[in-house]
Enzyme design. Sequence first.
Site, PDB file in Angstrom:
ATOM      1  N   GLU A  50      -9.079   4.533   6.287  1.00 27.41           N
ATOM      2  CA  GLU A  50      -8.299   5.041   7.744  1.00 27.41           C
ATOM      3  C   GLU A  50      -9.226   5.493   8.919  1.00 27.41           C
ATOM      4  O   GLU A  50      -9.256   5.288  10.286  1.00 27.41           O
ATOM      5  CB  GLU A  50      -7.477   5.905   7.344  1.00 27.41           C
ATOM      6  CG  GLU A  50      -5.815   4.880   6.193  1.00 27.41           C
ATOM      7  CD  GLU A  50      -5.574   3.407   6.743  1.00 27.41           C
ATOM      8  OE1 GLU A  50      -5.657   3.390   8.154  1.00 27.41           O
ATOM      9  OE2 GLU A  50      -5.118   2.897   6.038  1.00 27.41           O
TER      10      GLU A  50
ATOM     11  N   HIS B   8      -7.048  -2.126  15.125  1.00 28.64           N
ATOM     12  CA  HIS B   8      -7.112  -1.024  14.181  1.00 28.64           C
ATOM     13  C   HIS B   8      -6.888  -1.778  12.874  1.00 28.64           C
ATOM     14  O   HIS B   8      -7.531  -1.840  11.721  1.00 28.64           O
ATOM     15  CB  HIS B   8      -6.397  -0.056  13.902  1.00 28.64           C
ATOM     16  CG  HIS B   8      -5.739   1.059  12.754  1.00 28.64           C
ATOM     17  ND1 HIS B   8      -6.260   2.090  12.855  1.00 28.64           N
ATOM     18  CD2 HIS B   8      -5.363   0.291  11.508  1.00 28.64           C
ATOM     19  CE1 HIS B   8      -6.527   2.588  11.476  1.00 28.64           C
ATOM     20  NE2 HIS B   8      -5.530   1.667  10.465  1.00 28.64           N
ATOM     21  N   GLU B   9      -5.545  -2.959  12.352  1.00 25.80           N
ATOM     22  CA  GLU B   9      -5.539  -3.584  11.915  1.00 25.80           C
ATOM     23  C   GLU B   9      -6.483  -4.479  11.633  1.00 25.80           C
ATOM     24  O   GLU B   9      -6.861  -5.254  10.373  1.00 25.80           O
ATOM     25  CB  GLU B   9      -3.955  -3.858  11.449  1.00 25.80           C
ATOM     26  CG  GLU B   9      -2.829  -3.625  11.724  1.00 25.80           C
ATOM     27  CD  GLU B   9      -2.771  -2.000  10.663  1.00 25.80           C
ATOM     28  OE1 GLU B   9      -3.802  -2.475   9.506  1.00 25.80           O
ATOM     29  OE2 GLU B   9      -2.530  -1.454  11.602  1.00 25.80           O
TER      30      GLU B   9
ATOM     31  N   GLU C 180       0.911  -1.234  -0.027  1.00 22.71           N
ATOM     32  CA  GLU C 180       0.098   0.183  -0.453  1.00 22.71           C
ATOM     33  C   GLU C 180       1.084   1.048  -0.107  1.00 22.71           C
ATOM     34  O   GLU C 180       1.777   1.268   0.540  1.00 22.71           O
ATOM     35  CB  GLU C 180      -0.829   0.280   0.876  1.00 22.71           C
ATOM     36  CG  GLU C 180      -1.592   1.022   0.909  1.00 22.71           C
ATOM     37  CD  GLU C 180      -2.890   1.828   2.233  1.00 22.71           C
ATOM     38  OE1 GLU C 180      -4.057   1.672   2.236  1.00 22.71           O
ATOM     39  OE2 GLU C 180      -1.969   0.898   3.781  1.00 22.71           O
TER      40      GLU C 180
ATOM     41  N   ALA D 202       2.115  -0.150  10.826  1.00 19.07           N
ATOM     42  CA  ALA D 202       1.846  -1.397  11.080  1.00 19.07           C
ATOM     43  C   ALA D 202       0.639  -2.016   9.800  1.00 19.07           C
ATOM     44  O   ALA D 202       0.533  -0.803   8.941  1.00 19.07           O
ATOM     45  CB  ALA D 202       0.191  -1.922  11.409  1.00 19.07           C
ATOM     46  N   MET D 203       0.158  -3.277   8.318  1.00 22.13           N
ATOM     47  CA  MET D 203       0.275  -3.152   7.200  1.00 22.13           C
ATOM     48  C   MET D 203      -1.250  -4.392   7.738  1.00 22.13           C
ATOM     49  O   MET D 203      -1.029  -5.563   7.760  1.00 22.13           O
ATOM     50  CB  MET D 203       0.688  -3.474   5.970  1.00 22.13           C
ATOM     51  CG  MET D 203       0.615  -3.031   5.124  1.00 22.13           C
ATOM     52  SD  MET D 203      -0.536  -1.814   4.428  1.00 22.13           S
ATOM     53  CE  MET D 203      -2.356  -2.340   3.360  1.00 22.13           C
ATOM     54  N   GLU D 204      -2.421  -3.671   7.204  1.00 26.07           N
ATOM     55  CA  GLU D 204      -3.123  -5.069   6.946  1.00 26.07           C
ATOM     56  C   GLU D 204      -3.392  -6.253   5.554  1.00 26.07           C
ATOM     57  O   GLU D 204      -4.707  -6.521   6.166  1.00 26.07           O
ATOM     58  CB  GLU D 204      -4.728  -4.028   7.086  1.00 26.07           C
ATOM     59  CG  GLU D 204      -5.293  -4.000   5.803  1.00 26.07           C
ATOM     60  CD  GLU D 204      -5.044  -1.857   5.890  1.00 26.07           C
ATOM     61  OE1 GLU D 204      -5.861  -1.556   4.723  1.00 26.07           O
ATOM     62  OE2 GLU D 204      -3.999  -1.410   6.164  1.00 26.07           O
ATOM     63  N   ASN D 205      -2.557  -5.984   5.192  1.00 29.29           N
ATOM     64  CA  ASN D 205      -3.054  -7.522   4.050  1.00 29.29           C
ATOM     65  C   ASN D 205      -3.381  -8.047   4.954  1.00 29.29           C
ATOM     66  O   ASN D 205      -3.693  -9.168   5.990  1.00 29.29           O
ATOM     67  CB  ASN D 205      -1.136  -7.990   3.990  1.00 29.29           C
ATOM     68  CG  ASN D 205      -0.255  -7.343   4.860  1.00 29.29           C
ATOM     69  OD1 ASN D 205      -0.794  -5.980   3.259  1.00 29.29           O
ATOM     70  ND2 ASN D 205       1.060  -6.821   5.036  1.00 29.29           N
TER      71      ASN D 205
ATOM     72  N   HIS E 194      -9.941  -3.649   9.495  1.00 30.03           N
ATOM     73  CA  HIS E 194      -9.574  -3.855   8.296  1.00 30.03           C
ATOM     74  C   HIS E 194      -9.911  -4.800   7.164  1.00 30.03           C
ATOM     75  O   HIS E 194      -9.821  -4.508   6.179  1.00 30.03           O
ATOM     76  CB  HIS E 194      -8.409  -2.982   8.017  1.00 30.03           C
ATOM     77  CG  HIS E 194      -8.214  -1.534   7.907  1.00 30.03           C
ATOM     78  ND1 HIS E 194      -8.267  -0.727   7.491  1.00 30.03           N
ATOM     79  CD2 HIS E 194      -6.654  -1.246   7.914  1.00 30.03           C
ATOM     80  CE1 HIS E 194      -8.203   0.150   7.700  1.00 30.03           C
ATOM     81  NE2 HIS E 194      -6.781   0.176   8.738  1.00 30.03           N
TER      82      HIS E 194
END
Length: 868
Positions: A330, A307-308, A135, A272-275, A311
């Site tokens: 977001e 949060h993640e 992203e 962090a990243m919500e893959n 998503h």
Amino acid sequence: MPEKKPFERLPKTVVPSNYKLKLAPDLKQFTFAGDVAVAVLVNEATPKIVLNCVDIKISKASFVSGGKDVSTSDISYSPENETATLTFPNPLETGKGELRLEFTGELNDKMKGFYRGKYTTPEGEERFCAVTQFEATDARRAFPCWDEPAIKATFDVTLVAPADRVALSNMNVVSDQPSPDDPKLKVVTFGQTPVMSTYLLAFVVGEFDYVEGTSLDGVCVRVYTPLSKKEQGQFALEVAVKTLPFYKEYFNVAYPLPKIDLIAIPDFAAGAMENWGLVTYRESALLVDPKNSSASGKQWVALVVGHELAHQWFGNLVTMEWWTHLWLNEGFASWIEYLCVDHCFPEYEIWTQFITTDYTRALGLDALKSSHPIEVPVGHPDEIDEIFDLISYSKGSSIIRMLHDYIGDETFRKGMNVYLTRFKYSNTFTEDLWEALGEASGKCIKELMSTWTLQMGFPVLKVSSEQQGTSRVLSISQSKFCADGPIEGESPQWKVPINIATSGNPTKSAHTVLLEKPSITVTLENVQPDQWVKLNPGTVGFYRVHYSSEMLDALLPGIRDGSMPPRDRLGLESDLFALAKAGQANTVDVLKVIEAFSNETNYTVWTELATNLGALAKLLTNTDFGHLLKEFTKTLFKNGYEKLGWTPKDDEGHLDSMLRSLTIRVMGRNGHAHAVEEAHKRFKNHCSGVELIPADLRAPVYLTALSHGDQTTFDEILKLFRAQDLQEEKDRILRTLGSIKDPSLMQKVLDFALTEEVRAQDTVFVIGGLTGTKEGQQLAWTFLQQKWTELITRYSGGFLLSRLVQYCTEGFASEEKAQEVEAFFKTHEAPSAERTVKQSAENIRLSARWLARDASNIEAWLKTKSQL
């Protein structure tokens, strides 16, 4: 702003439905080889296929359709558009086909695309893992693809990895076999993903341990940690296992994948990243060491996990159609993470903390002329990074909180279910959400919310009141709140849901009204002359309130005796401070109100007071009377400091630990003799191993010891840093290094920030740590200019660059400095930080005006205080 780059989205003549992707990363040469077979639909006959591709060399390309296999070597690349164009000898016929590509790429060290992360094994050997961050627009660095959120497809991923490494992707492993070509390698194939966007795909190859659990709804949850640290994944596992069923019940939609992995990555730019199914984190956002993590560290982990995981539904199952609607993802996840943490840990009182972590920060940025609406038309990828900011996240979450309060929880949930069910596996515009919530509530949500998302800024409500018998009549008017004073000319208007409470029942709304025009009169029945009336109970509405002096005076006793709830005490002070900063109230009057808080007991209220006094202290570094404010601050915090002391009590909770840490930090930074002496003593014992400082007190002790320390202190803290294994502890030290006061040591901090010892993701915070003093601010700004070429190479086009620009510039307070900053960036391009430069220049000028307006009054008043 420079002109927008020309940009066109990919043509829809050929679109993918499935990618069969195979990747073989080489962890020694830092390259990867791959091949992909893409099932496509040709919508209209064309000889060209255009897809996204960056830093990838396509070595073979062919198209298979109707038994024919046509290859082409006519491949052209457009670096500025980030595309590759494959031109075939004849037009491809309409209908289904398969595009086959072979390619190679680089495992870069830029923390984007398919990149390498450096880690040290328990035995001390330096090694690399291969990880992804796609992203917003970096899947195209891992394989040629249609890298736009609305061009969804399914993915069948295969990784070829060293046999002794862990290989992960979004889905569960369906086959894990030794490679027929090399016994040292294995071939791991994963299940087919649901229909999803490219930016949510992920792969990891490295060495990890894990802890595992199963959620109530049967989803396998694993938290992957660095080797021999699996106990540090336990807390995040507990949060995740509780959170998945909470969201399933809240949305009334099941989590659609068989598993979810949460993994700590050594080098990671964001939090962090919500893959989907494989969520990546910075180590400090996922790992909790039972002995060495602080209460605030744990709380941070709980919020980021919440949060993640949100998503996984909101963003992954239903995705915004284009980056213009990024805030949908977001803002929503930033709101519901608090709902989730409040469910898991009610003792955190997290909704009160939301006001300082999100709400007031968003109001601060959104009062600037250089703010932007929540929905920003976005084209070229360079523009996307700039909207990953406080407006998308914090203003977004604040207006969702206001809307949730306005229509009520049950209606809100019903609308969310309609939205997620209607659009699952597809893409949406902001209006789609408003429509679903409108159907559920029977209210015209789109009209209401468009005033908050399509125009920037927010209103200030001016209120005065008059007692008429047993009724109180309020006159309320709205106008845009501007950081530089009352708006000139006609003001935009908002549709403002207003709640009003009285001291008769401070937590309950006595009256609710929707303000839809410039002004309104409201009559409250049965309000006695001695009762106070307050707008915005719970500080939920996204607006400031400017009370008449009589109304304000009536509210002050509620602060002194604590009968006004904490969120209201906080909101009142926050509004007043913002009004003073904007020249619509006198700063001295606000300091008098702040004095009423000397018996305050709430952690979050103290956080807001500390933040605002810190902002004022930074402003006063440009004068010669900053020491007077330090004395005032120490007096204000004195009761709390003496009451809490340095030693935790047996029966105290999470927020007491956080308040003690805050109080010691404030007293230490402001030079309170006992706090400084105690910090030095504890620091010395900690470094020599006599007695370790409890985790909650480390940050304030390091900060105090350094800000009143010398070369020896500095050497000791670096020694401590080098001996550390826990990332949270390393972060703590890095963020306090800049508190040192000796200019030659400050320079050493700056040089250290760019060494190999500091991960690129953390450099920015080390440099930012210096900007609390006048000397430090100037040194950091000079350093930024001298090292600009190196810094821009390191962070090209990422949000860390705009963060760095902000830290190094916005603390100045003179017209001369504003011009200096603007002049530098006229001749030095700052992709993805252009808006930040404008915001900094604006903030510098606002500070200069604030000083010119109020400095002499503040000095005179503080002098009278110091003589008492």
